[in-house]
Motif scaffolding. Structure first.
Motif, PDB file in Angstrom:
ATOM      1  N   LEU A   1       0.868  -1.174   0.000  1.00  0.00           N
ATOM      2  CA  LEU A   1       0.000   0.000   0.000  1.00  0.00           C
ATOM      3  C   LEU A   1       0.903   1.220   0.000  1.00  0.00           C
ATOM      4  CD1 LEU A   1      -2.287  -1.177   2.873  1.00  0.00           C
ATOM      5  CD2 LEU A   1      -3.152  -0.430   0.683  1.00  0.00           C
ATOM      6  N   PRO A   2       0.331   2.375  -0.254  1.00  0.00           N
ATOM      7  CA  PRO A   2       1.143   3.563   0.006  1.00  0.00           C
ATOM      8  C   PRO A   2       1.446   3.613   1.510  1.00  0.00           C
ATOM      9  CG  PRO A   2      -0.740   4.110  -1.347  1.00  0.00           C
ATOM     10  CD  PRO A   2      -0.952   2.725  -0.855  1.00  0.00           C
ATOM     11  N   GLN A   3       2.664   3.511   1.869  1.00  0.00           N
ATOM     12  CA  GLN A   3       3.013   3.390   3.289  1.00  0.00           C
ATOM     13  C   GLN A   3       4.489   3.707   3.481  1.00  0.00           C
ATOM     14  OE1 GLN A   3       2.862  -1.150   2.959  1.00  0.00           O
ATOM     15  NE2 GLN A   3       3.309  -1.104   4.112  1.00  0.00           N
ATOM     16  N   GLY A   4       4.844   3.893   4.731  1.00  0.00           N
ATOM     17  CA  GLY A   4       6.246   4.122   5.048  1.00  0.00           C
ATOM     18  C   GLY A   4       7.023   2.826   4.926  1.00  0.00           C
ATOM     19  N   VAL A   5       8.174   2.898   4.320  1.00  0.00           N
ATOM     20  CA  VAL A   5       8.984   1.690   4.151  1.00  0.00           C
ATOM     21  C   VAL A   5      10.450   2.020   4.428  1.00  0.00           C
ATOM     22  CG1 VAL A   5       7.552   0.464   2.489  1.00  0.00           C
ATOM     23  CG2 VAL A   5       9.157   2.184   1.682  1.00  0.00           C
ATOM     24  N   ASP A   6      11.210   0.972   4.735  1.00  0.00           N
ATOM     25  CA  ASP A   6      12.669   1.079   4.753  1.00  0.00           C
ATOM     26  C   ASP A   6      13.141   0.681   3.366  1.00  0.00           C
ATOM     27  OD1 ASP A   6      12.257   1.540   7.367  1.00  0.00           O
ATOM     28  OD2 ASP A   6      13.550  -0.046   8.127  1.00  0.00           O
TER      29      ASP A   6
ATOM     30  N   VAL B   1      17.698   3.434   4.086  1.00  0.00           N
ATOM     31  CA  VAL B   1      17.153   4.763   4.349  1.00  0.00           C
ATOM     32  C   VAL B   1      15.638   4.687   4.482  1.00  0.00           C
ATOM     33  CG1 VAL B   1      18.963   6.124   3.254  1.00  0.00           C
ATOM     34  CG2 VAL B   1      17.145   5.178   1.856  1.00  0.00           C
ATOM     35  N   PRO B   2      15.082   5.600   5.246  1.00  0.00           N
ATOM     36  CA  PRO B   2      13.620   5.630   5.354  1.00  0.00           C
ATOM     37  C   PRO B   2      13.006   6.299   4.125  1.00  0.00           C
ATOM     38  CG  PRO B   2      14.587   7.341   6.729  1.00  0.00           C
ATOM     39  CD  PRO B   2      15.722   6.583   6.121  1.00  0.00           C
ATOM     40  N   GLY B   3      11.874   5.830   3.771  1.00  0.00           N
ATOM     41  CA  GLY B   3      11.183   6.402   2.629  1.00  0.00           C
ATOM     42  C   GLY B   3       9.735   5.976   2.673  1.00  0.00           C
ATOM     43  N   SER B   4       9.037   6.215   1.599  1.00  0.00           N
ATOM     44  CA  SER B   4       7.653   5.777   1.570  1.00  0.00           C
ATOM     45  C   SER B   4       7.253   5.448   0.148  1.00  0.00           C
ATOM     46  CB  SER B   4       6.748   6.875   2.128  1.00  0.00           C
ATOM     47  OG  SER B   4       6.849   8.019   1.326  1.00  0.00           O
ATOM     48  N   VAL B   5       6.326   4.529   0.049  1.00  0.00           N
ATOM     49  CA  VAL B   5       5.713   4.278  -1.245  1.00  0.00           C
ATOM     50  C   VAL B   5       4.697   5.394  -1.421  1.00  0.00           C
ATOM     51  CG1 VAL B   5       4.278   2.712  -2.570  1.00  0.00           C
ATOM     52  CG2 VAL B   5       6.039   1.800  -1.051  1.00  0.00           C
ATOM     53  N   ALA B   6       4.983   6.290  -2.349  1.00  0.00           N
ATOM     54  CA  ALA B   6       4.128   7.468  -2.476  1.00  0.00           C
ATOM     55  C   ALA B   6       2.908   7.180  -3.321  1.00  0.00           C
ATOM     56  CB  ALA B   6       4.921   8.620  -3.076  1.00  0.00           C
ATOM     57  N   ALA B   7       3.072   6.316  -4.296  1.00  0.00           N
ATOM     58  CA  ALA B   7       1.926   6.038  -5.157  1.00  0.00           C
ATOM     59  C   ALA B   7       2.102   4.681  -5.806  1.00  0.00           C
ATOM     60  CB  ALA B   7       1.808   7.116  -6.232  1.00  0.00           C
TER      61      ALA B   7
ATOM     62  N   SER C   1       9.355   7.584  -2.536  1.00  0.00           N
ATOM     63  CA  SER C   1       9.993   8.843  -2.125  1.00  0.00           C
ATOM     64  C   SER C   1      10.894   8.566  -0.932  1.00  0.00           C
ATOM     65  CB  SER C   1       8.939   9.863  -1.708  1.00  0.00           C
ATOM     66  OG  SER C   1       8.114  10.151  -2.796  1.00  0.00           O
TER      67      SER C   1
ATOM     68  N   GLY D   1       8.167  -3.018   8.984  1.00  0.00           N
ATOM     69  CA  GLY D   1       7.852  -3.782  10.176  1.00  0.00           C
ATOM     70  C   GLY D   1       8.670  -5.053  10.305  1.00  0.00           C
TER      71      GLY D   1
ATOM     72  N   ALA E   1      11.659  -2.594  14.155  1.00  0.00           N
ATOM     73  CA  ALA E   1      12.290  -3.195  12.985  1.00  0.00           C
ATOM     74  C   ALA E   1      13.487  -2.399  12.506  1.00  0.00           C
ATOM     75  CB  ALA E   1      11.275  -3.328  11.863  1.00  0.00           C
TER      76      ALA E   1
ATOM     77  N   HIS F   1      14.308   3.932  12.070  1.00  0.00           N
ATOM     78  CA  HIS F   1      13.638   5.039  11.409  1.00  0.00           C
ATOM     79  C   HIS F   1      12.313   5.331  12.082  1.00  0.00           C
ATOM     80  CE1 HIS F   1      16.833   4.847   8.658  1.00  0.00           C
ATOM     81  NE2 HIS F   1      16.515   3.662   8.188  1.00  0.00           N
TER      82      HIS F   1
ATOM     83  N   HIS G   1       9.325   5.795  11.222  1.00  0.00           N
ATOM     84  CA  HIS G   1       8.058   5.117  10.951  1.00  0.00           C
ATOM     85  C   HIS G   1       7.967   3.764  11.647  1.00  0.00           C
ATOM     86  CE1 HIS G   1       9.989   2.649   7.872  1.00  0.00           C
ATOM     87  NE2 HIS G   1      10.543   3.744   7.413  1.00  0.00           N
TER      88      HIS G   1
ATOM     89  N   GLU H   1       4.988   0.654  14.942  1.00  0.00           N
ATOM     90  CA  GLU H   1       5.074  -0.750  15.360  1.00  0.00           C
ATOM     91  C   GLU H   1       5.322  -0.839  16.863  1.00  0.00           C
ATOM     92  OE1 GLU H   1       8.192  -4.440  15.032  1.00  0.00           O
ATOM     93  OE2 GLU H   1       8.573  -2.601  13.931  1.00  0.00           O
TER      94      GLU H   1
ATOM     95  N   TYR I   1      -9.318   3.749   0.653  1.00  0.00           N
ATOM     96  CA  TYR I   1      -8.604   4.962   1.041  1.00  0.00           C
ATOM     97  C   TYR I   1      -8.612   5.939  -0.119  1.00  0.00           C
ATOM     98  CZ  TYR I   1      -4.609   3.144  -1.607  1.00  0.00           C
ATOM     99  OH  TYR I   1      -3.792   2.686  -2.601  1.00  0.00           O
TER     100      TYR I   1
ATOM    101  N   GLY J   1       0.078   8.674   4.251  1.00  0.00           N
ATOM    102  CA  GLY J   1       0.554   7.941   3.089  1.00  0.00           C
ATOM    103  C   GLY J   1      -0.603   7.535   2.176  1.00  0.00           C
ATOM    104  N   LEU J   2      -1.764   7.386   2.752  1.00  0.00           N
ATOM    105  CA  LEU J   2      -2.927   6.934   1.984  1.00  0.00           C
ATOM    106  C   LEU J   2      -3.749   8.111   1.476  1.00  0.00           C
ATOM    107  CD1 LEU J   2      -3.985   4.159   4.484  1.00  0.00           C
ATOM    108  CD2 LEU J   2      -2.835   3.816   2.310  1.00  0.00           C
TER     109      LEU J   2
ATOM    110  N   ARG K   1      -2.432  16.061  -5.953  1.00  0.00           N
ATOM    111  CA  ARG K   1      -2.411  15.346  -7.232  1.00  0.00           C
ATOM    112  C   ARG K   1      -2.955  16.216  -8.349  1.00  0.00           C
ATOM    113  NH1 ARG K   1      -3.644   9.133  -5.644  1.00  0.00           N
ATOM    114  NH2 ARG K   1      -2.083   9.069  -4.028  1.00  0.00           N
TER     115      ARG K   1
END
Lengths: 785, 416
Positions: free
Chosen positions: A704-709, A717-723, A753, A771, B247, B250, B252, B256, B295, B363-364, B408
């Protein structure tokens, strides 16, 4: 001269006399030849001034003055002058108050003695020093001044060589049972004239007065210019002159700026020195210092143009040297060298050892290194001894390993693992935390082991290892297949594939502990089929997968084949030992384009290599080549550094090419600009810093669009799936635009991003985690700003 | 925040409220309450330049009370300061009408707010929340891994990153103790930073979270420091340290950590716990590709329209960043949506964009809904097209605080 020396006696002198080595000069054949040639010359000189000297004395003098006739003569003459005080009187002898005349006489005698009455010597010392060409405009007006005290000797007198020579001379004089009787022919007035030969300078120099003598002597008016003296040798008999001789320093200063008539005379000196046409020149060859310097120069591989010692352009050279960078590239054509040496080189391969935690990766690698001889049994025994009981018990409590009693068996397992687990925390807890790198060689191949941690918390470190490897060794505990399949056996396989590894050797470990009987073939087969299914589903090709039954703890079928009788009889029918499998994996040579490509190296570690190499980085050269002296750019800091040295498997190298695991010693950069995960790249074509990029990824869980490593090798690095842009099918056709979720197993284009810019290029393999589990992996498709 | 006086007319939302901010967190509430075009009256310091007849100038600083019509808000979460710019709406002897002024709201000083568009339901809810006198849970958290530590203060509504410690650690290397030394140094640096941040006289709980053993090693380090030093307060602080697993280091990863059992039991922050629970539920539904979870602004609006976010488990999760829109129409759109869900009997949760669950929501697109019944084709016919071309527009990704409007809307081709 000896008398003068006396005045200065202090503890230092006494000390040095005691310490003096009593070494009689031993002459070589070459020396003797010079003696035969020069002794008559010196004798003639001496006789001219009405002195006698034995052959031995002359030889000694010549030897000490490096066959310089003029100096030797001067010395001998001096040694024949009356000495009012003997050196042995020591420092306790207080000087009687001296008359002005005496002081001046001493002064002059000292000058004559300590500084050999040849301007050439001092000029020699100053040759190559550029301040000899001071323009007239900025020269000070130099007027003679008489110092009331013995002056501190400048440069010439304090040179180590001169001191040494003087000590030797003193020794020699003292060792002569009966010092040569001073010839009465020479009175003190004679001695005062010693410096006559050098007073052709128009500007008699001054010595810098030491501050502790605040009262300056009354200055004399500038003396009128003298006629140039004919020849230095003739200076021996001449009129007494109370004026102090110019210092060697001043002489050198004046050499260039002096009025013509003096310059002419000086020129002759300088010529004779620089051209070294005269065989009298004691410094004809390179000085010991020069020799050492040159040796160092060469050893650093810095200077291609060896300095020619007696070149008239020394000054120029000195200046040129100053401009040279500290480390100079040899300008090697690395791709060519690499292509040429390709046939003769041993192949090299790096493999990463992956698998679930506690399946025996480190132990297996310890065994491999032990049996290939890369690690001595002694070290293993040492580790075993270090496993003191309480640590050991705490390890068992803390963690994990086997659920059995603390047996000798476990102990040796830990000892083997300690080869890889060098960190104090790793040993304390009995768990690998970070990648361990260890080289070993077989007859055909140079291997590098990258031992990855199995624990899920340290998957980022495992990724760093996998990104540096050519192939993977997957270790599976035959008895605990299930736990691994759910855990990191599965994740590591996915990640290995995501990192671009194609070949995998599966070591089915701990077969000596299978139930109900050890070395149960059925267990092996069931593990094999299970793992094979997983590997194939992930995308590994069948020919690139091989299965090896083994036991890391006992070492069976790791390096040494299993016994062909007993329970292990069936093992021989499988694919050989682990080592054989590794050797049979053809290490791929990088294509030539990759070697010629711009340099890319992801730093996996920044550390202090040694005292001489305070900043070192290690990593795998992803592309391009590097050689000593190259300037490289680090991204994202954008700082430049110079490669001071290159090491591969702890062996120094001149260059390295893509695919090699290198350690680079850097200079001219502050370590704050270097972090693990940064990229070293060529200055011309640096890697871009990217904050947004589109990647085509395969989701392993719902995305999903969410924060990811975001992981790229060591980079984390920290980032996020923006779209979520679109899901695509196996052929790259868009299935659905703007999906609301990407389900596990689907492939999709996503926009990622980053919080901070990271050095990334199209084609880089990225892994997205969240996670503590991997949710997607793929490659950078496009990069934005 | 204390409500000093209010005369809000519930029918049309007119009227004013006088508030007294008491703690830094109240600035955050004020930031969410005050909107452009509102009238704000607060004490101000104004520099007055007077010119005498002879031409000499004298500068004087006067305390005065100004009423401004807000044009811009600037919130500094690190320092918890709110600067409100606007034009003077009421003349006094020092300042002319229409003059510009930036009010810095101060603690323990009243301010009075009058809404231009009237107090809507969301504004009133925000006001209620702001003045609620419930015990406010606060917590220090350090998410760390070897070489990186993020020190944050977690309050009821915000997660404020107070300090980031980043040290380049050499990796383990046979025969070298550099790694251990550097690790100790890293712990020391982090420890020193923590001491500077935390008020030991009145300490809040400290949560240490990391992958692996870094957090427990650091706890051990603090214990050693407390045992060797003469700092009594530090020793009393020790029992307040909680170690948890995360985890990564960072920020985010905090979500968790904060949703883990070990922490929720100590935090007793029911609001946050509920929000986290809802977010988890939403993500769980998404993972299963359940059509009851949607969402995005359009999808949620469509779902609400169809009455899917109503009685019996319908939940609308909305980030308060959406209400901070500069555009009044945009804000009204969201207020309307919220009112509608409430009408239908659904649950509305306004999540703080400064908090972990709110950040996940951002994010959503800042809005998500759990429906009471599945709707499969909510985003059908929604082909704005050309998303391929516009992926890098407006792409700072982390600039969430200022809301999503226009996120957007403006697309442009990127050059690669």
């Amino acid at each position: 001269m000896q008398r003068v020396k006396n005045i200065d006696y202090d503890e230092d002198d006494v000390y040095s006399e005691e310490e003096e080595y009593h070494e009689e000069p031993s002459y070589t054949d070459e020396d003797r030849e010079s003696f035969t040639a020069l002794t008559p010359v010196v004798r003639a000189e001496l006789q001219e001034s009405g002195l006698q000297a034995s052959d031995k004395e002359i030889e000694e003098a010549l030897w000490h003055y490096y066959w310089h006739v003029g100096k030797s003569v001067a010395y001998l003459k001096n040694s024949r002058t009356p000495r009012p005080q003997q050196p042995q009187q020591g420092k306790k002898d207080k000087e009687k108050p001296k008359s002005k005349f005496d002081q001046a006489a001493e002064e002059s005698a000292k000058k004559a003695g300590c500084m050999i009455p040849f301007p050439s010597t001092a000029s020699d010392w100053f040759q190559g020093i550029s301040w000899s060409v001071i323009p007239l405009g900025i020269q000070g007006e130099l007027v003679p001044a008489f110092a009331a005290y013995p002056r501190p000797q400048l440069l010439g007198g304090s040179s180590k060589l001169a001191k040494l020579a003087e000590e030797r001379r003193k020794k020699a004089a003292a060792s002569q049972a009966a010092p040569a009787a001073p010839s009465g022919a020479l009175g003190s007035l004679d001695r005062l004239s010693k410096s006559k030969d050098v007073k052709e300078n128009v500007l008699p120099p001054t010595m810098p007065e030491p501050r502790k003598y605040p009262i300056r002597q009354k200055r004399e008016p500038t003396p009128p210019p003298k006629e140039p003296s004919p020849e230095p040798e003739e200076a021996t008999e001449d009129l007494p002159d109370l004026r102090a001789s110019p210092t060697e320093f001043a002489k050198t200063m004046a050499t260039h700026a002096a009025p013509s008539q003096v310059a002419e005379a000086a020129e002759t000196h300088m010529d004779s020195i620089f051209r070294s046409s005269s065989n009298e020149d004691p410094f004809k060859g390179p000085s010991p210092d020069d020799t050492v310097m040159r040796a160092q120069w060469h050893s650093k591989g810095i200077n291609k143009h060896a300095r020619k010692p007696s070149d008239g352009l020394l000054i120029k050279k000195t200046e040129a040297l100053k401009l040279e960078p500290k480390i100079k590239s040899k300008g090697l054509d690395v791709p060519k060298l690499w292509a040429e040496g390709r046939a003769s080189r041993k192949s090299a391969a790096a493999f990463v050892v992956i698998g679930h935690v506690d399946h025996g990766k480190s132990t297996l690698m310890g065994r491999l290194l032990l049996d290939t001889g890369a690690v001595a049994q002694r070290d293993i025994d040492k580790y075993a001894a270090l496993l003191i009981p309480h640590t050991f018990v705490s390890m068992l409590i803390n963690a994990r390993r086997y659920q059995k009693q603390a047996t000798e068996l476990n102990k040796s397992s830990f000892a083997l693992a300690w080869v890889m687990d060098t960190g104090s925390e790793e040993r304390e807890r009995g768990i690998t935390v970070d990648i361990a790198q260890h080289p070993f060689s077989t007859l055909t191949t140079d291997f590098t082991v990258l031992d990855a941690p199995g624990h899920r918390d340290f998957v980022p470190n495992m990724l760093a290892g996998a990104s540096m490897a050519d192939l993977a060794v997957l270790v599976v505990d035959a008895n605990q297949l299930e736990s691994g399949m759910k855990g990191q056996t599965r994740e590591h396989i996915l990640l290995a594939k995501a990192c671009g590894l194609e070949r995998v050797v599966v070591a089915v470990n701990k077969l000596d502990a299978t139930t109900p009987t050890a070395w149960d073939e059925n267990t092996f087969q069931s593990v094999r089929s299970g793992v094979q299914k997983l590997l194939t589903s992930v995308g590994f090709q069948d020919p690139n997968i091989s299965f090896v039954p083994c036991s890391g703890l006992s070492g069976t079928n790791v390096v040494n084949p299993a016994p062909s009788t007993g329970p292990t009889a069936w093992v021989a029918s499988t694919s050989g030992t682990i080592l054989q499998q590794l050797e049979s994996s053809p290490p791929t040579s990088p294509p030539e384009e990759l070697v010629k490509a711009p340099l890319r190296l992801q730093i996996t570690d920044v550390f202090r290599g040694s005292i001489t190499n305070p900043i070192s980085v290690s990593g795998r050269l992803a592309a391009g080549n590097v050689q000593i002296g190259d300037t490289v750019l680090t991204q994202p800091s954008g700082e430049k550094a110079i490669v001071k040295g290159i090491e591969i498997s702890a062996e120094p190298r001149e260059w390295a090419v893509a695919g090699e695991l290198v350690t680079l010693h850097l200079s001219d950069i502050d370590p704050v600009h270097l972090r693990a995960g940064d990229v070293l790249c060529s200055v011309d074509k640096p890697v871009a810093i990217v904050r947004n990029f589109v990647a085509q990824v395969t989701a392993m869980e719902a995305l999903l669009p969410q924060g990811v490593d975001v992981h790229v090798g060591r980079l984390h690095v920290p980032g996020s799936v923006a779209a979520l842009i679109s899901t695509v099918d196996a052929n790259g056709e868009v299935v659905r635009k703007k999906p609301r979720v990407v389900k596990g197993g689907d492939t999709a284009n996503v926009k990622v991003s980053l919080q901070e810019g990271a050095p990334l290029a199209v084609g880089d393999r990225i892994i997205l985690r969240s996670g503590g589990s991997t949710i997607a992996a793929g490659q950078v498709d496009r990069t934005g700003s | 925040m204390r409500l000093i006086k209010q005369n809000i007319e519930h029918k049309d939302g007119s009227g004013t409220a006088t508030l007294l901010p008491e703690e830094p967190e109240d600035m955050w509430h004020a930031y969410n309450l005050i909107r452009p075009n509102d009238l704000l009256r607060a004490s101000a310091m104004r520099k007055i330049i007077t010119e005498s007849g002879a031409g000499s100038r004298s500068v004087e600083r006067v305390h005065t009370t100004l009423t401004i019509r807000v044009t811009k808000l600037d919130f500094d979460p690190q320092a918890s300061q709110l600067h409100v710019s606007g034009r003077v709406a009421e003349e006094n002897k020092h300042v002319k009408l229409g003059g510009y002024h930036t009010l810095d709201l101060e603690l323990q000083r009243n301010f009075t707010l009058e809404k231009n568009e009237g107090w809507d339901s969301v504004a009133i809810d925000t006001l209620k929340e702001a003045v609620s006198q419930d015990a406010k849970a606060q917590l220090w958290a350090i998410v760390m891994q070897e070489g990186l530590a993020n020190i944050c203060l977690i309050t009821e509504h915000q997660t404020i990153l107070r300090q980031r410690v980043e040290v380049s650690l050499p990796k383990k290397r046979a025969g070298s103790t550099d790694h251990d030394k550097a690790l100790q140094k890293f712990f020391q640096t982090t420890f020193d930073s923590v001491l500077r941040q935390i008020d030991l006289a009145n300490p809040k709980p400290l949560l240490l979270a990391s992958p692996g053993f870094t957090a427990s090693s650091f706890q051990q380090f603090i214990k050693t420091q407390a045992a060797t030093g003469a700092n009594k307060q530090l020793q009393q602080f020790l029992p307040k340290i909680i170690v948890a697993h995360s985890a990564s280091a960072h920020l985010h990863s905090l979500s968790e950590v904060l949703s883990s059992q070990a922490v929720t039991s100590k935090l007793s922050d029911t609001k946050f716990a509920r929000e986290t629970q809802l977010m988890e539920r939403f993500f769980e539904l998404m993972r299963n590709d359940d059509a009851r979870a949607w969402y995005g602004p359009k999808e949620c609006e469509a779902a609400v329209e169809r009455g899917a976010v109503g009685k019996g488990g319908g939940v609308l999760l909305i980030s308060n960043a959406l209400f901070r829109s500069q555009n009044i129409a945009t804000r009204q759109r969201w207020v309307k949506l919220v009112d509608e869900v409430k009408e239908q009997g659904g649950e509305v949760r306004v999540l703080s964009s400064m908090h972990e669950s709110g950040k996940r929501l951002e994010g959503l697109g800042g809005i998500a809904a759990i429906l009471t019944f599945p709707i499969e084709d909510l985003n059908d016919g929604d082909d704005e097209g050309g998303i391929e071309d516009d992926v890098f527009a407006n792409g700072d990704g982390d600039d969430h605080v200022n809301g999503f409007e226009g996120r957007r809307e403006h697309y442009e081709d990127i050059e690669i």
